[in-house]
Design a protein around this motif. Structure first.
Motif, PDB file in Angstrom:
ATOM      1  N   SER A 122      34.787 -28.298  -9.605  1.00 54.97           N
ATOM      2  CA  SER A 122      35.580 -28.765 -10.754  1.00 54.97           C
ATOM      3  C   SER A 122      36.935 -28.082 -10.925  1.00 54.97           C
ATOM      4  CB  SER A 122      34.776 -28.631 -12.059  1.00 54.97           C
ATOM      5  OG  SER A 122      33.614 -29.409 -11.988  1.00 54.97           O
ATOM      6  N   ARG A 123      37.393 -27.353  -9.948  1.00 55.72           N
ATOM      7  CA  ARG A 123      38.701 -26.707 -10.044  1.00 55.72           C
ATOM      8  C   ARG A 123      39.808 -27.750  -9.842  1.00 55.72           C
ATOM      9  NH1 ARG A 123      40.732 -21.616  -6.418  1.00 55.72           N
ATOM     10  NH2 ARG A 123      42.930 -21.890  -6.842  1.00 55.72           N
ATOM     11  N   GLU A 124      40.881 -27.646 -10.630  1.00 56.41           N
ATOM     12  CA  GLU A 124      42.011 -28.551 -10.464  1.00 56.41           C
ATOM     13  C   GLU A 124      42.942 -27.977  -9.400  1.00 56.41           C
ATOM     14  OE1 GLU A 124      44.154 -30.899 -13.679  1.00 56.41           O
ATOM     15  OE2 GLU A 124      45.670 -29.429 -13.102  1.00 56.41           O
ATOM     16  N   ASN A 125      43.195 -28.763  -8.364  1.00 57.22           N
ATOM     17  CA  ASN A 125      44.049 -28.366  -7.249  1.00 57.22           C
ATOM     18  C   ASN A 125      45.177 -29.373  -7.106  1.00 57.22           C
ATOM     19  OD1 ASN A 125      42.219 -26.222  -6.387  1.00 57.22           O
ATOM     20  ND2 ASN A 125      40.898 -27.840  -5.600  1.00 57.22           N
ATOM     21  N   SER A 126      46.241 -28.964  -6.394  1.00 57.66           N
ATOM     22  CA  SER A 126      47.341 -29.897  -6.177  1.00 57.66           C
ATOM     23  C   SER A 126      47.987 -29.672  -4.818  1.00 57.66           C
ATOM     24  CB  SER A 126      48.388 -29.760  -7.286  1.00 57.66           C
ATOM     25  OG  SER A 126      48.999 -28.485  -7.218  1.00 57.66           O
TER      26      SER A 126
ATOM     27  N   LYS B  88      48.076 -29.686 -15.143  1.00 51.80           N
ATOM     28  CA  LYS B  88      47.470 -29.300 -16.410  1.00 51.80           C
ATOM     29  C   LYS B  88      48.325 -28.228 -17.089  1.00 51.80           C
ATOM     30  CE  LYS B  88      43.046 -27.691 -16.769  1.00 51.80           C
ATOM     31  NZ  LYS B  88      41.651 -27.754 -16.368  1.00 51.80           N
TER      32      LYS B  88
ATOM     33  N   VAL C 166      47.270 -34.421  -7.766  1.00 52.12           N
ATOM     34  CA  VAL C 166      46.496 -33.445  -8.525  1.00 52.12           C
ATOM     35  C   VAL C 166      45.072 -33.966  -8.513  1.00 52.12           C
ATOM     36  CG1 VAL C 166      46.155 -32.323 -10.756  1.00 52.12           C
ATOM     37  CG2 VAL C 166      48.472 -32.876  -9.982  1.00 52.12           C
ATOM     38  N   GLN C 167      44.140 -33.080  -8.153  1.00 48.38           N
ATOM     39  CA  GLN C 167      42.769 -33.544  -7.961  1.00 48.38           C
ATOM     40  C   GLN C 167      41.788 -32.472  -8.415  1.00 48.38           C
ATOM     41  OE1 GLN C 167      41.833 -35.563  -4.157  1.00 48.38           O
ATOM     42  NE2 GLN C 167      40.641 -33.752  -3.771  1.00 48.38           N
ATOM     43  N   LYS C 168      40.746 -32.920  -9.084  1.00 48.19           N
ATOM     44  CA  LYS C 168      39.679 -32.014  -9.511  1.00 48.19           C
ATOM     45  C   LYS C 168      38.602 -32.032  -8.433  1.00 48.19           C
ATOM     46  CE  LYS C 168      37.282 -30.965 -13.768  1.00 48.19           C
ATOM     47  NZ  LYS C 168      37.057 -31.393 -15.145  1.00 48.19           N
TER      48      LYS C 168
ATOM     49  N   CYS D   1      39.007 -27.938  -0.481  1.00 50.88           N
ATOM     50  CA  CYS D   1      39.189 -27.132  -1.684  1.00 50.88           C
ATOM     51  C   CYS D   1      39.274 -25.661  -1.270  1.00 50.88           C
ATOM     52  CB  CYS D   1      38.032 -27.342  -2.658  1.00 50.88           C
ATOM     53  SG  CYS D   1      38.111 -26.267  -4.115  1.00 50.88           S
TER      54      CYS D   1
END
Length: 160
Positions: free
Chosen positions: A71-75, A55, A64-66, A33
């Protein structure tokens, strides 16, 4: 984060055009992350055929993964046009075989597994479903009556 390239280095014996075969090829990665630095414990795989919505309707990405920690949404996206074969003349040199578009996720480790293909350097004999998990692979080319192999597979990531 931008684009990150996966470079491969291997010793090729009587073999060329080592490549990831098909849209279902699994790129096994450990991802970090970019926000909190948390690294996935388990190997995760990306495939060209996979797509997940971002999102807020901003398109899609391969994964796409939290983040479990922050808890940040990353891709992360596989850039299909960057997938290149590793050829006989590349033997024992690092060469970029794929690039990823990284938004919050950074690949930190790669584990080559099954699904690679290659061909005999002289004969063109196809060798399919090559598994590089052990970092070495060998076989026999009936056309040339020679052993073929891929040895000492290593990798590194570079910023593109």
């Amino acid at each position: 984060m931008g684009r990150i390239g996966l470079q491969l280095r291997a010793t090729l014996e009587n073999i060329t055009r080592l490549r990831a075969e098909g849209e279902d090829f699994r790129w096994y990665l450990k991802l970090k992350c970019g926000n909190c630095g948390e690294v996935s414990e388990k190997w995760q795989y990306l495939r060209l055929m996979d797509s997940a919505p971002l999102k807020g309707g901003r398109g899609s990405a391969t994964m796409v993964q939290k983040c479990k920690l922050c808890s940040r949404e990353n891709s992360i996206d596989i850039l299909s046009q960057t997938i290149k074969p590793y050829n006989a003349e590349d033997s024992e040199k690092f060469k970029t075989i794929v690039e990823f578009e990284c938004r919050g996720l950074e690949p930190v480790d790669f584990q080559p597994q099954a699904g690679f293909a290659a061909e005999g350097a002289e004969s063109g004999t196809p060798f399919n479903d090559i598994n590089l998990l052990e970092k070495d692979w060998n076989d026999y080319d009936e056309k040339t009556k020679e052993s073929v192999g891929i040895y000492e597979v290593t990798h590194k990531f570079i910023k593109c």
